[in-house]
Design an enzyme around this catalytic site. Structure first.
Site, PDB file in Angstrom:
ATOM      1  N   CYS A 130      40.580  37.379  31.195  1.00 46.58           N
ATOM      2  CA  CYS A 130      41.699  37.862  32.017  1.00 46.58           C
ATOM      3  C   CYS A 130      41.234  38.328  33.394  1.00 46.58           C
ATOM      4  O   CYS A 130      41.884  38.031  34.404  1.00 46.58           O
ATOM      5  CB  CYS A 130      42.442  38.980  31.302  1.00 46.58           C
ATOM      6  N   HIS A 133      40.486  35.261  35.458  1.00 46.63           N
ATOM      7  CA  HIS A 133      41.739  34.565  35.782  1.00 46.63           C
ATOM      8  C   HIS A 133      42.475  35.276  36.917  1.00 46.63           C
ATOM      9  O   HIS A 133      42.901  34.651  37.886  1.00 46.63           O
ATOM     10  CB  HIS A 133      42.603  34.521  34.514  1.00 46.63           C
ATOM     11  N   GLU A 134      42.614  36.598  36.817  1.00 52.79           N
ATOM     12  CA  GLU A 134      43.370  37.348  37.822  1.00 52.79           C
ATOM     13  C   GLU A 134      42.596  37.473  39.135  1.00 52.79           C
ATOM     14  O   GLU A 134      43.190  37.423  40.210  1.00 52.79           O
ATOM     15  CB  GLU A 134      43.779  38.720  37.285  1.00 52.79           C
ATOM     16  N   ILE A 135      41.280  37.634  39.075  1.00 52.67           N
ATOM     17  CA  ILE A 135      40.486  37.697  40.311  1.00 52.67           C
ATOM     18  C   ILE A 135      40.534  36.343  41.012  1.00 52.67           C
ATOM     19  O   ILE A 135      40.625  36.286  42.241  1.00 52.67           O
ATOM     20  CB  ILE A 135      39.060  38.197  40.032  1.00 52.67           C
ATOM     21  N   LEU A 138      43.666  36.398  42.936  1.00 50.19           N
ATOM     22  CA  LEU A 138      43.530  37.226  44.138  1.00 50.19           C
ATOM     23  C   LEU A 138      42.721  36.504  45.221  1.00 50.19           C
ATOM     24  O   LEU A 138      42.913  36.764  46.409  1.00 50.19           O
ATOM     25  CB  LEU A 138      42.870  38.562  43.794  1.00 50.19           C
TER      26      LEU A 138
END
Length: 163
Positions: A130, A133-135, A138
């Protein structure tokens, strides 16, 4: 806080790098609440400010089986393992489709808390997936960019058929 509209693929804003958060104030706390409410309404486990069209380096995670919300302000990966793992991923911006992605099995991440304090954290398993994935989001890397061209094209067709 109210649930906010989520940008949908192929919105070009999903591929723009987010700017660092510089103000650690009540507006940031309100945005975290909006992100959390919106993520829960979308049945997601992670969301970023760019998913709402806000180009700030902020992500919220709420992993299954954990009774906590994780907030990462200005996160960045410091280290990742050579060992990898595969996991099925999807996105709140592309609901209804998933695909298997291979990523490093462990990461060390630096980030700030809601009050601006600097922290580091090591993660493995679903948390490591996660965070990466989120970085990526960003950094302006939409998750399907991690797929081969053929898998990406098939996934996009599946998504377009259901939309």
């Amino acid at each position: 806080m109210p649930v906010q509209p989520i940008l949908r693929f192929p919105d070009p804003r999903l591929r723009l790098p987010a700017a660092p958060v510089t103000a650690f104030d009540t507006h940031l706390a309100a945005l975290v609440r909006d992100l959390l409410d919106t993520m829960r309404a979308a049945s997601g486990i992670g969301i970023t400010a760019p998913h709402l069209g806000i180009a700030k380096r902020l992500t919220v995670l709420e992993l299954p089986g954990e009774n906590r919300v994780r907030v990462y302000v200005n996160p960045r990966i410091l280290w990742s393992s050579e060992e990898s793992q595969q996991h099925t991923e999807g996105s709140v911006s592309m609901p209804g489709v998933t695909e298997t992605i291979e990523r490093p099995a462990r990461v060390r991440v630096a980030f700030q808390t809601l009050n601006g304090a600097e922290e580091t954290e090591e993660a493995d398993g679903l948390l490591a997936i996660c965070l990466q994935h989120e970085i990526d989001q960003l950094d302006g890397i939409f998750w399907i960019q991690r797929l081969s061209r053929l898998k990406r094209e098939r996934l996009i067709k599946r998504f377009q058929k259901q939309s």
